[in-house]
Design a protein around this motif. Structure first.
Motif, PDB file in Angstrom:
ATOM      1  N   THR A 119       0.843  -1.194   0.000  1.00  0.00           N
ATOM      2  CA  THR A 119       0.000   0.000   0.000  1.00  0.00           C
ATOM      3  C   THR A 119       0.876   1.241   0.000  1.00  0.00           C
ATOM      4  O   THR A 119       1.660   1.443   0.930  1.00  0.00           O
ATOM      5  N   PRO A 120       0.774   2.065  -1.024  1.00  0.00           N
ATOM      6  CA  PRO A 120       1.606   3.275  -1.073  1.00  0.00           C
ATOM      7  C   PRO A 120       1.137   4.318  -0.077  1.00  0.00           C
ATOM      8  O   PRO A 120      -0.039   4.359   0.291  1.00  0.00           O
ATOM      9  N   ILE A 121       2.063   5.156   0.345  1.00  0.00           N
ATOM     10  CA  ILE A 121       1.718   6.271   1.218  1.00  0.00           C
ATOM     11  C   ILE A 121       1.277   7.470   0.386  1.00  0.00           C
ATOM     12  O   ILE A 121       0.602   8.375   0.876  1.00  0.00           O
ATOM     13  N   TYR A 122       1.635   7.446  -0.908  1.00  0.00           N
ATOM     14  CA  TYR A 122       1.252   8.547  -1.797  1.00  0.00           C
ATOM     15  C   TYR A 122       1.289   8.040  -3.234  1.00  0.00           C
ATOM     16  O   TYR A 122       2.183   7.277  -3.615  1.00  0.00           O
ATOM     17  N   PRO A 201      -4.265   6.383  -0.295  1.00  0.00           N
ATOM     18  CA  PRO A 201      -2.962   6.656   0.335  1.00  0.00           C
ATOM     19  C   PRO A 201      -3.054   7.797   1.351  1.00  0.00           C
ATOM     20  O   PRO A 201      -3.736   8.799   1.128  1.00  0.00           O
ATOM     21  N   LEU A 202      -2.336   7.649   2.447  1.00  0.00           N
ATOM     22  CA  LEU A 202      -2.474   8.567   3.579  1.00  0.00           C
ATOM     23  C   LEU A 202      -2.063   9.990   3.249  1.00  0.00           C
ATOM     24  O   LEU A 202      -2.588  10.939   3.844  1.00  0.00           O
ATOM     25  N   TRP A 203      -1.137  10.187   2.328  1.00  0.00           N
ATOM     26  CA  TRP A 203      -0.662  11.530   2.023  1.00  0.00           C
ATOM     27  C   TRP A 203      -1.410  12.191   0.873  1.00  0.00           C
ATOM     28  O   TRP A 203      -1.150  13.357   0.586  1.00  0.00           O
ATOM     29  N   ASN A 204      -2.313  11.490   0.217  1.00  0.00           N
ATOM     30  CA  ASN A 204      -3.086  12.130  -0.848  1.00  0.00           C
ATOM     31  C   ASN A 204      -4.187  12.993  -0.254  1.00  0.00           C
ATOM     32  O   ASN A 204      -4.869  12.580   0.697  1.00  0.00           O
ATOM     33  N   GLN A 205      -4.386  14.166  -0.813  1.00  0.00           N
ATOM     34  CA  GLN A 205      -5.373  15.077  -0.248  1.00  0.00           C
ATOM     35  C   GLN A 205      -6.791  14.511  -0.322  1.00  0.00           C
ATOM     36  O   GLN A 205      -7.634  14.812   0.531  1.00  0.00           O
ATOM     37  N   GLU A 206      -7.067  13.655  -1.306  1.00  0.00           N
ATOM     38  CA  GLU A 206      -8.407  13.073  -1.430  1.00  0.00           C
ATOM     39  C   GLU A 206      -8.756  12.165  -0.251  1.00  0.00           C
ATOM     40  O   GLU A 206      -9.928  11.974   0.071  1.00  0.00           O
TER      41      GLU A 206
END
Length: 313
Positions: A119-122, A201-206
């Motif tokens: 799972t990517p973080i971004y 992903p946790l760092w995506n603004q969506e």
């Protein structure tokens, strides 16, 4: 005369749909609109399934259309996941635009559940320098430039590790890896959307958990008065350290959102299983699962124009 059972059922369905529209009113809140649209989409699939069951000739659940944006998104996303994972710190300039995924392998407690997983973080995209580019040279070195920019951002906050406030933890550039895919011009648009809805992903603004990494900063004279969640838990960018700024959300709230996201969108831990999951989207027998447009945190507030650093791209 009483209606036959089938006509009575259809009439009840029509009345239910009319009731949904009446409940929405003339100017419903955006959250209500989103909830109704998603619910109706799910019921539309059920209606089509019921319609197919009454047809003596079997219908496939889908028709493969290479030109369908959703199909393109799946294909490009699958191709990205077929690429090798390499250290983010080793990226060199190369021609091409496309999509990429950044992964975390470190010991930061906020990201323990996704560290070392699939799972990517971004995830992100890099648009070509020419909108009508037909090859990677015409696209320019945009994809690697984007990754180099992210590597520089992470390196900047990593250099602030010895000055972190109590309770915050450092991130290191060596703890990040990435996959990247050069693709045809415009294919990156639908692929990025598909990847976000697949992984949240946790760092995506969506995702609305810990956004802000892709902000570029701005002049002090135009700066808004809030720092993004990413800059709250990963301080070090000079423009985001300005004492005039206040946190958009607290570290505790960020953790709550991160935990909620990971609980409702569990990390993928096995590459082969992930590829099988992605391939299942092409099957014509059985139900095809579509990613929800609503993030795991639901209607929680997200990025606003009050945040310093400008809009993310």
């Amino acid at each position: 005369m009483a209606l036959s059972p089938d006509r009575a059922a259809i009439k009840a369905l029509e009345e239910a749909l009319a009731g949904v529209l009446a409940a929405a009113g003339d100017n419903p809140p955006q959250a209500v609109v989103r909830r109704i649209r998603e619910s109706l989409a799910a019921h539309a699939n059920a209606v089509e399934a019921a319609r197919s069951r009454t047809d003596p000739v079997r219908m496939p659940t889908a028709t493969f259309d290479p030109s369908d944006p959703k199909t393109v998104g799946r294909m490009v996303s699958l191709a990205l996941l077929a690429q090798p994972m390499i250290p983010l710190s080793t990226i060199k300039s190369a021609y091409g635009s496309g999509v990429y995924a950044i992964y975390y392998t470190g010991a930061h407690p906020l990201y323990a559940a996704i560290s070392g997983t699939e799972t990517p973080i971004y995830v992100g995209k890099a648009d070509p320098q020419n909108d009508d580019a037909s090859n990677s040279r015409e696209q320019g070195a945009k994809l690697t430039a984007r990754l180099l920019e992210h590597a520089g951002t992470i390196a900047t906050v990593a250099g602030y590790a010895d000055r972190l406030p109590s309770g915050l933890h450092a991130i290191l550039l060596d703890d990040f890896s990435c996959r990247r895919l050069v693709c045809a011009t415009n294919a990156q648009l639908v692929a990025e959307k598909h990847l976000i809805r697949t992984f949240w992903p946790l760092w995506n603004q969506e995702t609305k958990a810990c956004w802000g990494m892709s902000k570029h900063g701005d002049a002090a004279s135009t700066r808004a008065n809030k720092r993004s969640p990413w800059d709250v838990v990963h301080p070090g960018r000079q423009w985001a350290l300005d004492s005039r700024l206040v946190d958009s959300i607290s570290p505790d709230e960020i953790k709550v959102r991160v935990d909620a996201t990971l609980q409702r969108a569990p990390p993928r831990t096995d590459h082969a299983s992930l590829l099988e999951e992605m391939l299942s989207g092409f099957r014509q027998d059985g139900e095809i699962a579509e990613g929800s447009e609503t993030p795991p945190v639901g209607d929680a507030t997200g990025p606003s124009s009050e945040e310093a650093g400008g809009a993310e791209d």
